[in-house]
Design an enzyme around this catalytic site. Structure first.
Site, PDB file in Angstrom:
ATOM      1  N   GLY A  73     -15.863 -17.702  43.333  1.00 17.48           N
ATOM      2  CA  GLY A  73     -16.365 -16.787  44.243  1.00 17.48           C
ATOM      3  C   GLY A  73     -15.531 -15.634  44.555  1.00 17.48           C
ATOM      4  O   GLY A  73     -15.678 -15.016  45.709  1.00 17.48           O
ATOM      5  N   THR A  74     -14.683 -15.545  43.809  1.00 13.50           N
ATOM      6  CA  THR A  74     -13.405 -14.293  43.919  1.00 13.50           C
ATOM      7  C   THR A  74     -14.114 -13.018  44.214  1.00 13.50           C
ATOM      8  O   THR A  74     -13.508 -12.294  45.039  1.00 13.50           O
ATOM      9  CB  THR A  74     -12.465 -14.670  42.748  1.00 13.50           C
ATOM     10  OG1 THR A  74     -12.242 -15.914  42.158  1.00 13.50           O
ATOM     11  CG2 THR A  74     -11.034 -13.975  43.099  1.00 13.50           C
ATOM     12  N   LYS A 154      -5.833  -9.838  44.325  1.00  9.93           N
ATOM     13  CA  LYS A 154      -6.401 -11.042  43.899  1.00  9.93           C
ATOM     14  C   LYS A 154      -5.386 -11.877  43.299  1.00  9.93           C
ATOM     15  O   LYS A 154      -4.511 -11.410  42.436  1.00  9.93           O
ATOM     16  CB  LYS A 154      -7.519 -10.763  43.048  1.00  9.93           C
ATOM     17  CG  LYS A 154      -7.910 -11.839  42.178  1.00  9.93           C
ATOM     18  CD  LYS A 154      -8.906 -11.333  40.997  1.00  9.93           C
ATOM     19  CE  LYS A 154      -9.184 -12.193  39.918  1.00  9.93           C
ATOM     20  NZ  LYS A 154     -10.069 -11.822  39.010  1.00  9.93           N
ATOM     21  N   HIS A 156      -5.158 -16.269  41.146  1.00 11.51           N
ATOM     22  CA  HIS A 156      -5.569 -17.492  40.867  1.00 11.51           C
ATOM     23  C   HIS A 156      -4.592 -18.433  41.059  1.00 11.51           C
ATOM     24  O   HIS A 156      -4.556 -19.718  40.888  1.00 11.51           O
ATOM     25  CB  HIS A 156      -6.333 -17.674  39.491  1.00 11.51           C
ATOM     26  CG  HIS A 156      -7.517 -16.839  39.314  1.00 11.51           C
ATOM     27  ND1 HIS A 156      -8.375 -16.750  40.215  1.00 11.51           N
ATOM     28  CD2 HIS A 156      -8.058 -16.133  38.394  1.00 11.51           C
ATOM     29  CE1 HIS A 156      -9.559 -16.058  39.798  1.00 11.51           C
ATOM     30  NE2 HIS A 156      -9.358 -15.963  38.878  1.00 11.51           N
ATOM     31  N   GLY A 300     -24.927 -17.998  39.967  1.00 13.01           N
ATOM     32  CA  GLY A 300     -24.827 -17.859  41.581  1.00 13.01           C
ATOM     33  C   GLY A 300     -25.423 -18.879  42.091  1.00 13.01           C
ATOM     34  O   GLY A 300     -26.339 -18.769  43.176  1.00 13.01           O
TER      35      GLY A 300
HETATM   36  P1  A3P Z   1     -21.688 -18.554  38.048  1.00 11.87           P
HETATM   37  O1  A3P Z   1     -20.968 -18.524  36.562  1.00 11.87           O
HETATM   38  O2  A3P Z   1     -21.761 -20.204  38.489  1.00 11.87           O
HETATM   39  O3  A3P Z   1     -22.869 -18.004  38.230  1.00 11.87           O
HETATM   40  P2  A3P Z   1     -15.426 -15.571  40.275  1.00 11.87           P
HETATM   41  O4  A3P Z   1     -15.555 -14.385  40.803  1.00 11.87           O
HETATM   42  O5  A3P Z   1     -14.171 -16.323  41.115  1.00 11.87           O
HETATM   43  O6  A3P Z   1     -15.043 -15.543  38.809  1.00 11.87           O
HETATM   44  O7  A3P Z   1     -16.724 -16.382  40.329  1.00 11.87           O
HETATM   45  C1  A3P Z   1     -17.739 -15.910  39.625  1.00 11.87           C
HETATM   46  C2  A3P Z   1     -18.748 -17.001  40.223  1.00 11.87           C
HETATM   47  O8  A3P Z   1     -19.447 -16.314  41.228  1.00 11.87           O
HETATM   48  C3  A3P Z   1     -19.781 -16.918  39.058  1.00 11.87           C
HETATM   49  O9  A3P Z   1     -20.715 -18.341  39.145  1.00 11.87           O
HETATM   50  C4  A3P Z   1     -20.825 -15.739  39.732  1.00 11.87           C
HETATM   51  O10 A3P Z   1     -22.215 -15.795  39.211  1.00 11.87           O
HETATM   52  C5  A3P Z   1     -20.771 -16.138  41.164  1.00 11.87           C
HETATM   53  N1  A3P Z   1     -21.234 -15.251  42.041  1.00 11.87           N
HETATM   54  C6  A3P Z   1     -20.708 -13.755  42.036  1.00 11.87           C
HETATM   55  N2  A3P Z   1     -21.204 -13.057  43.010  1.00 11.87           N
HETATM   56  C7  A3P Z   1     -22.173 -13.958  43.688  1.00 11.87           C
HETATM   57  C8  A3P Z   1     -23.156 -13.714  44.753  1.00 11.87           C
HETATM   58  N3  A3P Z   1     -23.372 -12.653  45.385  1.00 11.87           N
HETATM   59  N4  A3P Z   1     -23.776 -14.856  44.907  1.00 11.87           N
HETATM   60  C9  A3P Z   1     -23.841 -16.093  44.301  1.00 11.87           C
HETATM   61  N5  A3P Z   1     -22.887 -16.256  43.434  1.00 11.87           N
HETATM   62  C10 A3P Z   1     -22.144 -15.204  43.019  1.00 11.87           C
END
Ligand code: A3P
Length: 344
Positions: A73-74, A154, A156, A300
């Protein structure tokens, strides 16, 4: 200039067997992967040369850092923090990509050696993905060193690989997510980035994951480092699943942490901007490589792993989490930890 601090942790190559497991999943890396520090954080071999510079990045009091294990959720949190810090300027947010507004510290160290050369000669259309083009020209941590204040950063990398004065100097937001969902999401991310070149199967990714052999793993130690600091006034710890449950509440928490004062109406407007469907449509946030079917903002959901794991994987995942959580106070809201197991 302050003298360079020596790295307080060691960096060793992974074993040849481990390197093979990793390289079944990830392509384009020629150097052996490395493990850093006691926890053994896995990173590409090219991290080694840049680790000291990253550890010595000058932290500024007005920095805000978002730290996560990938796919936790970054991006969601970054867009939230950017808007909270920029007086909810939705128009400007829509005008430039998030990876420029909120760059990633160690991006350059993650680029596979083979891709590095191909991006340089403009061969791969990966160049427009997450700022890789720029990261090839100038090390990402160097660009951040030269960036004007206030910076939004940001990373990781876990706390132990970051500048030691980070928490006492700047504000840090950590987001954690159920490792099983992170694993599924990481798999799709690599699939998106490498497309037809991808050779690793889901089962091979799972094998690498449960042996803590993907970049930035072990995921539980990563989260636990931040969890242990959750009482620190400069650290705000959140779970992805709580953002899914009540986004306005989580926005209010971050806003208070950043000492920002917004009305309920403004918070609700931001929550609306940050919904899954709106972010998916937003090209400056949903930065997807090329024309891939899989998108950076993908599903998501919480618990999507259930449709990907067979019974054996499910059991292995339970064992993995029970084992890694043993002796820790960290608990994931979506994992029922076996307390019996933790006393073994
Ligand atoms: P999924 O692949 O399970 O859908 P990061 O930004 O750390 O790379 O995380 C990406 C994950 O966060 C993805 O998960 C993405 O779909 C989810 N994500 C991004 N925005 C979101 C939102 N508004 N609500 C829910 N999930 C979200």
């Amino acid at each position: 200039m302050a003298p360079l601090l020596e790295l307080p942790y060691d960096i060793q190559n992974v074993t040849p067997e481990e390197d093979k497991i990793i390289k079944k999943c990830l392509i384009g890396y020629t150097k052996p992967f490395v493990k850093c520090g006691k926890a053994g954080y896995v990173l590409p071999g090219s991290f080694k040369k840049q680790a000291e510079a990253i550890y010595n990045v000058q932290v500024r009091p007005d920095d805000i850092w978002v730290i996560t294990y990938p796919r936790s959720g970054t991006t969601w949190t970054q867009e939230m923090v950017w808007l909270l810090e920029n007086d909810m300027d939705f128009d400007s947010a829509k005008r430039s990509p998030l990876f420029e507004r909120f760059p990633m510290l160690e991006l350059t160290t993650q680029i596979p050696e083979v891709a590095f050369e191909l991006i340089k000669i403009n061969f791969m259309n990966l160049a427009h993905f997450q700022g890789l083009n720029q990261a090839v020209k100038c090390p990402s941590w160097k660009s951040l060193e030269d960036a004007p204040s206030p910076r939004l950063i940001k990373t990781h990398l876990p706390l132990s690989l970051l500048p030691p004065n980070l928490l006492n100097t700047a504000k840090v937001i950590y987001v954690a997510r159920d490792p099983r969902d992170c694993m599924v999401s990481v798999y799709y991310l690599y699939k998106m980035v490498t497309r037809s070149l991808m050779r690793g199967t889901f089962a091979q990714f799972w094998e690498a994951f449960r042996r803590d052999l993907l970049p930035w793993m072990p995921i539980v130690s990563h989260a636990n480092e931040a969890w242990e600091q959750r009482g620190h006034p400069n650290l705000h710890f959140m779970f992805y699943e709580d953002m899914l449950k009540d986004l306005p509440k989580m926005i209010r928490g971050v806003s208070a942490f950043l000492n920002r004062d917004y009305t309920d109406e403004q918070i609700n407007k931001l929550a609306e901007h940050l919904t899954f469907s709106n972010l998916k449509k937003n090209k400056n946030v949903n930065n997807t490589a090329g024309d891939s079917e899989v998108q950076f903002i993908r599903k998501g959901e919480a618990g999507g792993w259930r449709t990907h794991f067979d019974a054996k994987m499910e059991l292995q995942a339970e064992e993995y989490l029970n084992d890694r959580l043993r002796g820790l106070t960290l608990r994931y809201p979506t994992f029922e930890h076996d307390e019996e197991w933790s006393r073994l």
